[in-house]
Design a protein around this motif. Structure first.
Motif, PDB file in Angstrom:
ATOM      1  N   VAL A 146     -38.420  -2.417  98.753  1.00 47.33           N
ATOM      2  CA  VAL A 146     -38.184  -3.574  99.371  1.00 47.33           C
ATOM      3  C   VAL A 146     -39.546  -4.425  99.462  1.00 47.33           C
ATOM      4  O   VAL A 146     -38.836  -5.188 100.695  1.00 47.33           O
ATOM      5  CB  VAL A 146     -37.252  -3.486 100.124  1.00 47.33           C
ATOM      6  CG1 VAL A 146     -36.358  -2.326 100.105  1.00 47.33           C
ATOM      7  CG2 VAL A 146     -38.206  -1.632 101.595  1.00 47.33           C
ATOM      8  N   MET A 147     -40.161  -3.442  99.483  1.00 49.83           N
ATOM      9  CA  MET A 147     -41.504  -3.998 100.575  1.00 49.83           C
ATOM     10  C   MET A 147     -42.617  -3.861  99.446  1.00 49.83           C
ATOM     11  O   MET A 147     -43.425  -3.237  98.974  1.00 49.83           O
ATOM     12  CB  MET A 147     -41.715  -4.535 102.063  1.00 49.83           C
ATOM     13  CG  MET A 147     -41.726  -2.821 102.262  1.00 49.83           C
ATOM     14  SD  MET A 147     -42.437  -2.302 103.628  1.00 49.83           S
ATOM     15  CE  MET A 147     -42.182  -1.023 103.644  1.00 49.83           C
ATOM     16  N   ALA A 158     -32.532  -4.495  98.063  1.00 46.46           N
ATOM     17  CA  ALA A 158     -33.212  -4.281  99.416  1.00 46.46           C
ATOM     18  C   ALA A 158     -32.906  -4.003 100.619  1.00 46.46           C
ATOM     19  O   ALA A 158     -33.553  -3.042 100.910  1.00 46.46           O
ATOM     20  CB  ALA A 158     -34.415  -5.818  99.076  1.00 46.46           C
ATOM     21  N   GLN A 159     -31.658  -4.990 101.558  1.00 50.56           N
ATOM     22  CA  GLN A 159     -31.276  -3.830 102.106  1.00 50.56           C
ATOM     23  C   GLN A 159     -30.114  -2.766 101.792  1.00 50.56           C
ATOM     24  O   GLN A 159     -31.072  -1.640 102.874  1.00 50.56           O
ATOM     25  CB  GLN A 159     -29.654  -4.919 103.425  1.00 50.56           C
ATOM     26  CG  GLN A 159     -31.245  -6.304 103.514  1.00 50.56           C
ATOM     27  CD  GLN A 159     -29.988  -7.151 104.036  1.00 50.56           C
ATOM     28  OE1 GLN A 159     -28.847  -7.518 104.304  1.00 50.56           O
ATOM     29  NE2 GLN A 159     -30.552  -8.304 104.805  1.00 50.56           N
ATOM     30  N   LEU A 179     -33.050   0.135 101.744  1.00 54.29           N
ATOM     31  CA  LEU A 179     -34.016  -0.008 103.102  1.00 54.29           C
ATOM     32  C   LEU A 179     -32.688   0.862 103.961  1.00 54.29           C
ATOM     33  O   LEU A 179     -33.281   1.825 104.835  1.00 54.29           O
ATOM     34  CB  LEU A 179     -34.052  -1.306 103.826  1.00 54.29           C
ATOM     35  CG  LEU A 179     -35.355  -0.817 105.261  1.00 54.29           C
ATOM     36  CD1 LEU A 179     -35.995   0.150 105.095  1.00 54.29           C
ATOM     37  CD2 LEU A 179     -35.371  -2.329 105.335  1.00 54.29           C
ATOM     38  N   THR A 210     -36.600  -7.637 105.684  1.00 57.88           N
ATOM     39  CA  THR A 210     -35.493  -7.452 104.753  1.00 57.88           C
ATOM     40  C   THR A 210     -34.241  -8.281 105.958  1.00 57.88           C
ATOM     41  O   THR A 210     -33.597  -8.271 104.842  1.00 57.88           O
ATOM     42  CB  THR A 210     -35.260  -5.992 104.491  1.00 57.88           C
ATOM     43  OG1 THR A 210     -34.928  -5.417 105.392  1.00 57.88           O
ATOM     44  CG2 THR A 210     -36.200  -4.998 103.070  1.00 57.88           C
ATOM     45  N   LEU A 256     -32.372  -7.135 107.811  1.00 56.84           N
ATOM     46  CA  LEU A 256     -31.023  -5.210 108.085  1.00 56.84           C
ATOM     47  C   LEU A 256     -31.253  -5.300 109.324  1.00 56.84           C
ATOM     48  O   LEU A 256     -30.137  -4.584 110.162  1.00 56.84           O
ATOM     49  CB  LEU A 256     -32.440  -4.199 106.918  1.00 56.84           C
ATOM     50  CG  LEU A 256     -31.081  -2.943 107.326  1.00 56.84           C
ATOM     51  CD1 LEU A 256     -29.909  -3.553 106.800  1.00 56.84           C
ATOM     52  CD2 LEU A 256     -31.832  -1.849 106.690  1.00 56.84           C
ATOM     53  N   THR A 265     -27.978  -7.450 100.801  1.00 57.21           N
ATOM     54  CA  THR A 265     -28.878  -7.385  99.413  1.00 57.21           C
ATOM     55  C   THR A 265     -29.327  -6.435  98.561  1.00 57.21           C
ATOM     56  O   THR A 265     -28.919  -5.406  99.551  1.00 57.21           O
ATOM     57  CB  THR A 265     -30.683  -8.387  99.650  1.00 57.21           C
ATOM     58  OG1 THR A 265     -31.349  -7.907 100.766  1.00 57.21           O
ATOM     59  CG2 THR A 265     -29.747  -9.327 100.025  1.00 57.21           C
ATOM     60  N   ASP A 319     -47.016  -7.405 101.829  1.00 55.04           N
ATOM     61  CA  ASP A 319     -45.430  -8.207 102.279  1.00 55.04           C
ATOM     62  C   ASP A 319     -45.779  -7.919 103.986  1.00 55.04           C
ATOM     63  O   ASP A 319     -45.060  -8.695 104.826  1.00 55.04           O
ATOM     64  CB  ASP A 319     -43.835  -7.458 101.892  1.00 55.04           C
ATOM     65  CG  ASP A 319     -43.823  -8.021 100.515  1.00 55.04           C
ATOM     66  OD1 ASP A 319     -44.483 -10.167 100.396  1.00 55.04           O
ATOM     67  OD2 ASP A 319     -43.224  -8.039  99.988  1.00 55.04           O
ATOM     68  N   ALA A 359     -40.110  -3.226 107.675  1.00 57.83           N
ATOM     69  CA  ALA A 359     -39.576  -3.873 107.009  1.00 57.83           C
ATOM     70  C   ALA A 359     -38.129  -4.038 106.357  1.00 57.83           C
ATOM     71  O   ALA A 359     -37.910  -4.882 106.373  1.00 57.83           O
ATOM     72  CB  ALA A 359     -39.544  -2.032 106.055  1.00 57.83           C
TER      73      ALA A 359
END
Length: 497
Positions: free
Chosen positions: A333-334, A289-290, A293, A128, A130, A287, A338, A124
């Motif tokens: 986030v995934m 998603a980041q 996470l 992403t 991150l 983002t 992915d 992840a």
């Protein structure tokens, strides 16, 4: 002229030779099987020792991939144990069904589930981006002097060790960033500056594998053996309290050694900080998603560090709760698609078989027998806990030179060492000693081949094996001496020795 004859010799299919290491492993296994059966060793235990000998030879020689060797070991256990009499009733055979179940017990261990969960979190991070953002933000807080850049490498390693539970994934994230920084500095790729940066990335990763329980697969395997063989395990926070001080001190030692052995060509480098900030600008704002996470990662850190103090939820369960959040529709986030290609499934297979191997050594009494032999022939039973730790730690450091995988080393040796500790008289913490020996498993400092992160950094061609070994030998000697010193003081005060 036939069509077959028209094919150029260079395009003709090459015959694949059977690896010498595989042949040697089979020969050694047969040799052990042909040895006279000791009176106090069951037939099943005798056969498990033969399988262990095969595994060690194949792993050291890397005759086949670790995944292939894991399948071979599983099959050997199925047939060799399946045709052996049981421990309880020598008149009854295990049978292949029971034996294959024994060979697969590792896949039901919570430590394996934790490794799998950790690999998903690492995937992840890379999915992403991150991990890259964390590394760049950390570096942006560092100055442009050579010394500060090296300190920045350590800082990035520490931060990522907390949130990316995979040494290989961490090095894979940091190496491209540091190569970009080296390029921005305008220094030669084979300069001392470039070599120092990359050696620190590799060595610091191993150093912090010691300090943080979830930083490396071999730590989680150690926890799995604790649960299987000792019936208890060390909490995440207790591991951190014991190991992090050693890692902090060794981080300083590493920087001093690198500056001494690979003195940088200049003390300050223009454009370094600007290059990092430029890379951050190219990433754009954080983002959604980041952010999610990062929130889940911080939550997991809080759960891990307070286990047994503020709550009774184990590390594996809380990690899987985090995974549920990361995979939830809309919030997550995934998706499975992915990350499935980003998960090293071979690691999961090797890990599961490694736990099975250690468990079977215990179940068939092979581990206990071998432990008794070691104690009887070495005089360890006449030594104190510190001397025992010093000898067993030195043994692990030396034998690690022959292993390219700390996970394989842990699978092969830790069950035997735990059996040795169980056999020894005296009042000392077997659990604590197991954890401390688990620290030593991460000593992949001398040869590039001794750890995946070393090989990732070696692939940048910024340093050679000789430079790496010069730094690594000193790190190993000082690290070992520091562990003995901490065994005499800090770890004894904590009750681990």
């Amino acid at each position: 002229m036939t069509a077959q004859a028209a094919v150029p010799a260079s395009q003709a299919p090459k015959k694949t030779k059977i690896p010498i290491g595989l042949v040697a492993g089979i020969v050694v296994m047969i040799g052990v099987l042909l040895l006279p059966l000791p009176a106090d060793l069951p037939v099943a235990g005798h056969r498990m020792l033969a399988i262990l000998a095969f595994a060690v030879v194949v792993w050291i020689t890397e005759a086949v991939s670790y995944e292939a060797s894991a399948i071979m070991i599983t099959t050997l256990m199925a047939f060799l144990l399946g045709t052996a009499p049981t421990i309880k009733d020598p008149q009854v055979l295990y049978g292949t069904s029971a034996a294959i179940s024994m060979a697969l017990t590792g896949f039901s261990n919570s430590a394996l589930a934790l490794v799998t969960g950790a690999l998903f979190i690492a995937a992840a991070m890379t999915f992403t981006g991150l991990d890259r953002r964390i590394a760049l933000v950390t570096l942006s807080r560092v100055g442009t002097s050579t010394r500060r850049i090296l300190i920045g490498c350590i800082a990035v390693t520490i931060v990522l060790s907390l949130v990316v539970p995979s040494a290989t994934a961490r090095s894979a994230a940091v190496v491209p960033i540091m190569m970009g920084v080296i390029a921005a500095f305008g220094v030669d790729k084979r300069s001392n500056i470039a070599a120092g940066i990359m050696i620190i990335v590799a060595q610091a990763t191993s150093i912090w594998n010691v300090g943080i329980q979830t930083a490396a697969a071999q730590n989680l395997l150690t926890v799995g053996f604790m649960e299987k063989m000792l019936g208890e395990r060390v909490a995440w926070s207790d591991w951190l309290i014991a190991g992090a001080p050693w890692s902090l001190i060794m981080s300083v030692v590493l920087i001093v050694i690198v500056l001494k052995l690979l003195p940088p060509e200049s003390d300050s480098i223009a454009g370094g900080k600007e290059a990092v900030e430029k890379s951050l600008l190219e990433l754009g704002p954080m983002t959604a998603a980041q952010k999610r996470l990062m929130a889940v990662s911080i939550m997991l850190l809080l759960f891990w560090s307070t286990e047994g103090k503020l709550h009774k939820f184990d590390t594996t369960s809380t990690t899987y709760f985090g995974l549920v959040l990361l995979l939830l529709p809309r919030f997550g986030v995934m998706t499975w698609k992915d990350v499935q290609s980003r998960i090293p499934w071979g690691t999961v297979i090797v890990f599961g078989v490694g736990i099975s191997l250690g468990t079977a050594l215990l179940t068939t009494q092979a581990g206990q027998w071998l432990g008794n032999q070691v104690v009887a022939h070495t005089g360890l039973d006449h030594l104190g806990p510190l001397a025992i730790f010093a000898i067993l730690a030195a043994f692990l450091i030396v034998i690690h030179l022959g292993f390219a995988s700390a996970t394989a080393l842990t699978s092969a040796m830790l069950p035997i060492l735990i059996s040795v500790l169980a056999t020894l008289p005296g009042d000392f913490s077997r659990l604590g000693m197991t954890m401390l020996l688990g620290f030593v498993v991460s000593y992949g400092f001398i040869l590039p081949i001794n750890a995946p992160q070393n090989m990732v950094c070696l692939g940048t061609e910024t340093f050679n094996a000789k430079q790496f070994a010069k730094v690594g030998i000193l790190v190993t000697i000082i690290g070992y001496a520091l562990m003995i010193l901490m065994g005499m003081t800090y770890w004894r005060w904590l009750g681990w020795l």
